[in-house]
Structure formats: C-alpha cells, structure tokens
Design a protein around this motif. Structure first.
Motif, PDB file in Angstrom:
ATOM      1  N   GLU A   6       0.613  -1.597   0.284  1.00  0.00           N
ATOM      2  CA  GLU A   6      -0.094   0.231   0.009  1.00  0.00           C
ATOM      3  C   GLU A   6       0.547   1.194  -0.319  1.00  0.00           C
ATOM      4  O   GLU A   6       0.548   2.132  -0.907  1.00  0.00           O
ATOM      5  N   THR A   7       1.376   1.163   1.131  1.00  0.00           N
ATOM      6  CA  THR A   7       2.969   2.186   0.317  1.00  0.00           C
ATOM      7  C   THR A   7       4.015   2.399  -0.215  1.00  0.00           C
ATOM      8  O   THR A   7       4.750   1.225  -0.506  1.00  0.00           O
ATOM      9  N   ASP A   8       5.027   3.089  -0.532  1.00  0.00           N
ATOM     10  CA  ASP A   8       6.114   3.186  -0.903  1.00  0.00           C
ATOM     11  C   ASP A   8       7.496   2.612  -0.350  1.00  0.00           C
ATOM     12  O   ASP A   8       7.665   1.726  -0.437  1.00  0.00           O
ATOM     13  N   ALA A   9       6.943   2.464   1.142  1.00  0.00           N
ATOM     14  CA  ALA A   9       8.256   1.343   1.972  1.00  0.00           C
ATOM     15  C   ALA A   9       7.680  -0.025   2.131  1.00  0.00           C
ATOM     16  O   ALA A   9       8.743  -0.159   2.227  1.00  0.00           O
ATOM     17  N   ASP A  10       6.521   0.401   1.446  1.00  0.00           N
ATOM     18  CA  ASP A  10       5.790  -1.858   1.349  1.00  0.00           C
ATOM     19  C   ASP A  10       6.264  -2.347   0.228  1.00  0.00           C
ATOM     20  O   ASP A  10       7.284  -3.540   0.631  1.00  0.00           O
ATOM     21  N   LEU A  49       9.223  -0.895  -1.097  1.00  0.00           N
ATOM     22  CA  LEU A  49      10.757  -0.979  -1.513  1.00  0.00           C
ATOM     23  C   LEU A  49      11.097  -2.535  -0.228  1.00  0.00           C
ATOM     24  O   LEU A  49      12.445  -3.127  -0.700  1.00  0.00           O
ATOM     25  N   GLU A  50      11.017  -2.924   0.702  1.00  0.00           N
ATOM     26  CA  GLU A  50      10.534  -3.916   1.599  1.00  0.00           C
ATOM     27  C   GLU A  50      10.112  -4.936   0.997  1.00  0.00           C
ATOM     28  O   GLU A  50      11.350  -5.827   0.986  1.00  0.00           O
ATOM     29  N   ALA A  51       8.905  -4.908  -0.025  1.00  0.00           N
ATOM     30  CA  ALA A  51       8.998  -6.175  -1.543  1.00  0.00           C
ATOM     31  C   ALA A  51      10.010  -6.678  -1.571  1.00  0.00           C
ATOM     32  O   ALA A  51      10.772  -7.606  -2.440  1.00  0.00           O
ATOM     33  N   VAL A  52      10.893  -5.193  -2.811  1.00  0.00           N
ATOM     34  CA  VAL A  52      11.739  -6.070  -3.163  1.00  0.00           C
ATOM     35  C   VAL A  52      12.994  -6.331  -2.893  1.00  0.00           C
ATOM     36  O   VAL A  52      14.016  -6.931  -3.051  1.00  0.00           O
ATOM     37  N   LYS A  53      13.253  -5.826  -2.100  1.00  0.00           N
ATOM     38  CA  LYS A  53      14.551  -5.903   0.058  1.00  0.00           C
ATOM     39  C   LYS A  53      13.938  -7.041  -0.999  1.00  0.00           C
ATOM     40  O   LYS A  53      15.523  -7.626  -0.519  1.00  0.00           O
ATOM     41  N   ASN A  54      13.648  -7.382   0.085  1.00  0.00           N
ATOM     42  CA  ASN A  54      12.601  -9.598   0.543  1.00  0.00           C
ATOM     43  C   ASN A  54      13.145 -10.235  -1.001  1.00  0.00           C
ATOM     44  O   ASN A  54      13.410 -11.046  -0.401  1.00  0.00           O
ATOM     45  N   GLN A  55      13.018 -10.432  -1.908  1.00  0.00           N
ATOM     46  CA  GLN A  55      12.278 -11.014  -3.112  1.00  0.00           C
ATOM     47  C   GLN A  55      13.966 -11.552  -3.104  1.00  0.00           C
ATOM     48  O   GLN A  55      15.185 -10.750  -3.546  1.00  0.00           O
ATOM     49  N   PRO A  56      13.776 -13.053  -4.176  1.00  0.00           N
ATOM     50  CA  PRO A  56      15.269 -13.539  -3.576  1.00  0.00           C
ATOM     51  C   PRO A  56      15.276 -13.339  -5.600  1.00  0.00           C
ATOM     52  O   PRO A  56      14.929 -12.445  -6.022  1.00  0.00           O
ATOM     53  N   GLU A  57      17.211 -13.368  -5.695  1.00  0.00           N
ATOM     54  CA  GLU A  57      17.391 -12.860  -6.548  1.00  0.00           C
ATOM     55  C   GLU A  57      16.661 -13.575  -7.287  1.00  0.00           C
ATOM     56  O   GLU A  57      16.731 -14.964  -7.153  1.00  0.00           O
ATOM     57  N   LEU A  58      17.247 -13.489  -9.056  1.00  0.00           N
ATOM     58  CA  LEU A  58      16.544 -14.050 -10.494  1.00  0.00           C
ATOM     59  C   LEU A  58      18.077 -14.490 -10.519  1.00  0.00           C
ATOM     60  O   LEU A  58      18.692 -13.742 -11.674  1.00  0.00           O
ATOM     61  N   ASP A  59      17.710 -15.524 -11.590  1.00  0.00           N
ATOM     62  CA  ASP A  59      18.786 -16.354 -12.264  1.00  0.00           C
ATOM     63  C   ASP A  59      18.255 -16.312 -13.398  1.00  0.00           C
ATOM     64  O   ASP A  59      17.280 -16.434 -14.349  1.00  0.00           O
TER      65      ASP A  59
END
Length: 50
Positions: A18-22, A24-34
């Motif tokens: 819902e927010t920019d902080a949400d 950024l947190e989701a992007v930070k915690n996503q697994p790396e792509l191969d």
C-alpha cells in the motif's frame, strides 16, 4: 483511471503493498533472479531447440 492508479490497486489487492515503504521492503526481500539462460552463449552446431 490512470495506469499508476491501476498498478497501485493491483499491488494492494494481490500483494498487500500500500505504501512506498511496503514496495521497497518487498523489493529488498525478493529472491534473486537467475538470468543465466538469457546470457549463456549457445553452442554452434547443437540443436538448441530441444
């Protein structure tokens, strides 16, 4: 409805973002792509379509 509004609606409904902080947190915690499949050179003379 503008594209950004539709994107925000989908992100809220599908991912709870819902927010920019949400976001950024989701992007930070996503697994790396191969991406290896896209950058690995193909071998000449080998049937790569199989």
């Amino acid at each position: 409805m503008e594209l950004i509004d539709r994107l925000r609606e989908v992100m809220k409904k599908e991912f709870g973002i819902e927010t920019d902080a949400d976001l950024l947190e989701a992007v930070k915690n996503q697994p790396e792509l191969d991406l290896g499949i896209f950058v690995t050179p193909l071998k000449v003379g080998v049937d790569n379509a199989s």
